[in-house]
Design a protein around this motif. Structure first.
Motif, PDB file in Angstrom:
ATOM      1  N   ARG A   1       0.835  -1.201   0.000  1.00  0.00           N
ATOM      2  CA  ARG A   1       0.000   0.000   0.000  1.00  0.00           C
ATOM      3  C   ARG A   1       0.871   1.253   0.000  1.00  0.00           C
ATOM      4  N   GLU A   2       1.971   1.191   0.751  1.00  0.00           N
ATOM      5  CA  GLU A   2       2.842   2.366   0.853  1.00  0.00           C
ATOM      6  C   GLU A   2       3.602   2.609  -0.448  1.00  0.00           C
ATOM      7  N   VAL A   3       4.147   1.564  -1.062  1.00  0.00           N
ATOM      8  CA  VAL A   3       4.931   1.781  -2.282  1.00  0.00           C
ATOM      9  C   VAL A   3       4.041   2.125  -3.474  1.00  0.00           C
ATOM     10  N   ARG A   4       2.790   1.659  -3.458  1.00  0.00           N
ATOM     11  CA  ARG A   4       1.889   1.934  -4.579  1.00  0.00           C
ATOM     12  C   ARG A   4       1.127   3.236  -4.419  1.00  0.00           C
ATOM     13  N   GLY A   5       1.022   3.722  -3.193  1.00  0.00           N
ATOM     14  CA  GLY A   5       0.216   4.902  -2.947  1.00  0.00           C
ATOM     15  C   GLY A   5       0.850   6.160  -3.504  1.00  0.00           C
ATOM     16  N   ASP A   6       0.049   7.174  -3.684  1.00  0.00           N
ATOM     17  CA  ASP A   6       0.517   8.471  -4.172  1.00  0.00           C
ATOM     18  C   ASP A   6       0.664   9.426  -2.999  1.00  0.00           C
ATOM     19  N   SER A   7       1.747  10.168  -2.995  1.00  0.00           N
ATOM     20  CA  SER A   7       1.965  11.173  -1.960  1.00  0.00           C
ATOM     21  C   SER A   7       1.413  12.509  -2.429  1.00  0.00           C
ATOM     22  N   LEU A   8       0.604  13.129  -1.603  1.00  0.00           N
ATOM     23  CA  LEU A   8      -0.003  14.401  -1.983  1.00  0.00           C
ATOM     24  C   LEU A   8       0.961  15.562  -1.834  1.00  0.00           C
ATOM     25  N   PHE A   9       1.976  15.408  -0.981  1.00  0.00           N
ATOM     26  CA  PHE A   9       2.820  16.541  -0.648  1.00  0.00           C
ATOM     27  C   PHE A   9       4.285  16.343  -1.020  1.00  0.00           C
ATOM     28  N   ALA A  10       4.689  15.135  -1.384  1.00  0.00           N
ATOM     29  CA  ALA A  10       6.104  14.881  -1.663  1.00  0.00           C
ATOM     30  C   ALA A  10       6.275  14.302  -3.058  1.00  0.00           C
ATOM     31  N   ALA A  11       7.334  14.752  -3.743  1.00  0.00           N
ATOM     32  CA  ALA A  11       7.610  14.251  -5.082  1.00  0.00           C
ATOM     33  C   ALA A  11       8.077  12.806  -5.041  1.00  0.00           C
ATOM     34  N   ARG A  12       8.742  12.414  -3.975  1.00  0.00           N
ATOM     35  CA  ARG A  12       9.251  11.050  -3.830  1.00  0.00           C
ATOM     36  C   ARG A  12       8.947  10.533  -2.437  1.00  0.00           C
ATOM     37  N   ARG A  13       8.880   9.222  -2.312  1.00  0.00           N
ATOM     38  CA  ARG A  13       8.757   8.624  -0.981  1.00  0.00           C
ATOM     39  C   ARG A  13       9.674   7.411  -0.914  1.00  0.00           C
ATOM     40  N   MET A  14      10.348   7.294   0.187  1.00  0.00           N
ATOM     41  CA  MET A  14      11.271   6.191   0.435  1.00  0.00           C
ATOM     42  C   MET A  14      10.582   5.204   1.370  1.00  0.00           C
ATOM     43  N   VAL A  15      10.548   3.944   0.965  1.00  0.00           N
ATOM     44  CA  VAL A  15       9.945   2.891   1.775  1.00  0.00           C
ATOM     45  C   VAL A  15      11.052   1.909   2.147  1.00  0.00           C
ATOM     46  N   GLU A  16      11.395   1.862   3.431  1.00  0.00           N
ATOM     47  CA  GLU A  16      12.473   0.997   3.910  1.00  0.00           C
ATOM     48  C   GLU A  16      11.897  -0.288   4.479  1.00  0.00           C
ATOM     49  N   LEU A  17      12.446  -1.399   4.037  1.00  0.00           N
ATOM     50  CA  LEU A  17      12.078  -2.712   4.558  1.00  0.00           C
ATOM     51  C   LEU A  17      13.299  -3.257   5.286  1.00  0.00           C
ATOM     52  N   MET A  18      13.287  -3.172   6.614  1.00  0.00           N
ATOM     53  CA  MET A  18      14.462  -3.442   7.431  1.00  0.00           C
ATOM     54  C   MET A  18      14.552  -4.909   7.848  1.00  0.00           C
ATOM     55  N   GLU A  19      15.822  -5.409   7.941  1.00  0.00           N
ATOM     56  CA  GLU A  19      16.074  -6.778   8.400  1.00  0.00           C
ATOM     57  C   GLU A  19      15.088  -7.731   7.729  1.00  0.00           C
ATOM     58  N   ALA A  20      15.109  -7.718   6.405  1.00  0.00           N
ATOM     59  CA  ALA A  20      14.017  -8.297   5.625  1.00  0.00           C
ATOM     60  C   ALA A  20      14.195  -9.770   5.276  1.00  0.00           C
ATOM     61  N   ASP A  21      15.163 -10.463   5.858  1.00  0.00           N
ATOM     62  CA  ASP A  21      15.425 -11.850   5.468  1.00  0.00           C
ATOM     63  C   ASP A  21      14.164 -12.720   5.524  1.00  0.00           C
ATOM     64  N   ALA A  22      13.493 -12.719   6.667  1.00  0.00           N
ATOM     65  CA  ALA A  22      12.295 -13.550   6.825  1.00  0.00           C
ATOM     66  C   ALA A  22      11.169 -13.059   5.924  1.00  0.00           C
ATOM     67  N   PHE A  23      11.048 -11.748   5.777  1.00  0.00           N
ATOM     68  CA  PHE A  23      10.007 -11.173   4.923  1.00  0.00           C
ATOM     69  C   PHE A  23      10.191 -11.631   3.480  1.00  0.00           C
ATOM     70  N   LEU A  24      11.431 -11.633   3.002  1.00  0.00           N
ATOM     71  CA  LEU A  24      11.695 -12.025   1.616  1.00  0.00           C
ATOM     72  C   LEU A  24      11.397 -13.497   1.381  1.00  0.00           C
ATOM     73  N   LYS A  25      11.671 -14.336   2.362  1.00  0.00           N
ATOM     74  CA  LYS A  25      11.369 -15.761   2.209  1.00  0.00           C
ATOM     75  C   LYS A  25       9.872 -15.986   2.050  1.00  0.00           C
ATOM     76  N   GLN A  26       9.091 -15.169   2.748  1.00  0.00           N
ATOM     77  CA  GLN A  26       7.639 -15.354   2.724  1.00  0.00           C
ATOM     78  C   GLN A  26       6.964 -14.584   1.595  1.00  0.00           C
ATOM     79  N   HIS A  27       7.488 -13.386   1.293  1.00  0.00           N
ATOM     80  CA  HIS A  27       6.780 -12.502   0.362  1.00  0.00           C
ATOM     81  C   HIS A  27       7.629 -12.071  -0.832  1.00  0.00           C
TER      82      HIS A  27
END
Length: 342
Positions: A68-94
């Motif tokens: 939702r965060e990476v696909r959403g549009d920001s009304l006030f910022a030209a860019r948005r950075m989405v950090e996925l931290m310590e993502a080892d387990a997340f990557l295995k699942q998703h």
């Protein structure tokens, strides 16, 4: 920038400095410091330079929130950075779901994935390489630490001697966070001076008695009597025996003299390494110290050491006074002739 299979944090810094900004960055490796630096570089490019926003997720957060965060549009910022931290387990699942997103990434989002390991058999690394950057952040082997220290000091606009590099790595070890912290402390300690010397490292990081001989001989080579006396004070306060200090200094001065004679006869760095049986980080530090002395200076110091050794064993003068007098004269503050005639 050409699409290499993988990049370094230095590559990332150059890319961002050129104005490039990709929809995805994968920072992968066991060295947390390098991953941390990479994230900070991207953060500066997105938030500080482009007025963007930042959102942070970890491995326990639901996939839906990240997408939702990476696909959403920001009304006030030209860019948005989405950090996925310590993502080892997340990557295995998703990991597959992220690949599907990256096939049609948002034009306004920068996804930064931080992980220790990534399965190279999955599609994710290849997709990242095709549209973004895969930045490897491996732990540094021992031989890689001195060049890294020199680069870090240079990044801060200062210089560092080879002996100081060796002492710093020996005392602090391979923890890059700790090394970076000590470098920052050293830069502050320098004030207006440009170059970090072993005496600076010894003052701020603590020191072992074996390595302190490097700092003493370095001070003698630079004829820095204040530094030499300060080091002596520290050693005596820590309980070092004066006769042991003379013995260790004599051992080091003899090695320097042998190296200096060999070089003066046309020998090479390799010849010195073979003659003195030294290599790796120690050879660089030794060569730098040899370069500070002439044969005459080393011969003079050797004679003074012998006289100091005799004085320690046969006079009523305090041991500290004998050693202080040696250091003052060895640094050239008082001539040998003047002392003998005085």
């Amino acid at each position: 920038m050409s699409k290499k299979r993988s990049h370094t944090v230095d590559d990332l810094e150059r890319s961002l400095a050129s104005g490039e900004l990709f929809p995805v960055y994968l920072l992968v490796g066991e060295e947390q410091f390098l991953r941390h630096r990479g994230r900070n570089l991207i953060h500066d490019a997105v938030v500080n330079e482009r007025g963007g926003t930042v959102s942070i997720f970890n491995a326990d957060d639901p996939l839906e929130g990240v997408l939702r965060e990476v696909r959403g549009d920001s009304l006030f910022a030209a860019r948005r950075m989405v950090e996925l931290m310590e993502a080892d387990a997340f990557l295995k699942q998703h990991g597959d779901a992220l690949v599907r997103y990256l096939e049609r990434p948002s034009a306004s989002a920068v996804l930064v994935i931080d992980a220790t390991k990534v399965d190279g058999r999955t599609r994710l690394p290849g997709v990242v390489r095709s549209i973004g950057m895969l930045i490897e952040c491996p732990s540094l082997y021992e031989e890689k630490l001195p060049p890294w220290v020199r680069r870090e000091v240079s990044r801060r606009g200062r210089k560092i001697s080879g002996a100081a590099v060796s002492l710093l790595v020996d005392e602090v070890g391979s923890n890059l966070f700790a090394l970076s912290t000590e470098i920052d402390k050293l830069i502050t300690y320098l004030g207006e001076r440009e170059r970090i010397e072993p005496t600076d490292v010894a003052q701020l990081t603590g020191h072992t008695r074996s390595w302190i001989i490097w700092t003493l001989t370095d001070a003698l080579g630079r004829r820095d009597v204040k530094a030499a006396l300060r080091i002596l004070e520290d050693l005596l306060r820590e309980g070092s025996r004066p006769e042991a200090l003379v013995g260790m200094l004599n051992w080091q001065i003899t090695r320097l003299w042998r190296g200096r004679c060999l070089l003066d006869k046309g020998g090479t760095r390799r010849d010195v390494a073979a003659e003195l049986r030294v290599g790796g980080k120690f050879l660089g530090a030794l060569m730098e110290q040899i370069g500070q002395f002439t044969q005459d200076h080393l011969a003079r110091i050797s004679r003074m050491l012998l006289e100091a050794d005799v004085a320690l064993k046969s006079t009523m003068a305090s041991e500290k006074m004998v050693l202080e007098r040696f250091l003052v004269e060895a640094c050239g503050a008082t001539s040998v002739a003047g002392r003998r005639n005085g």
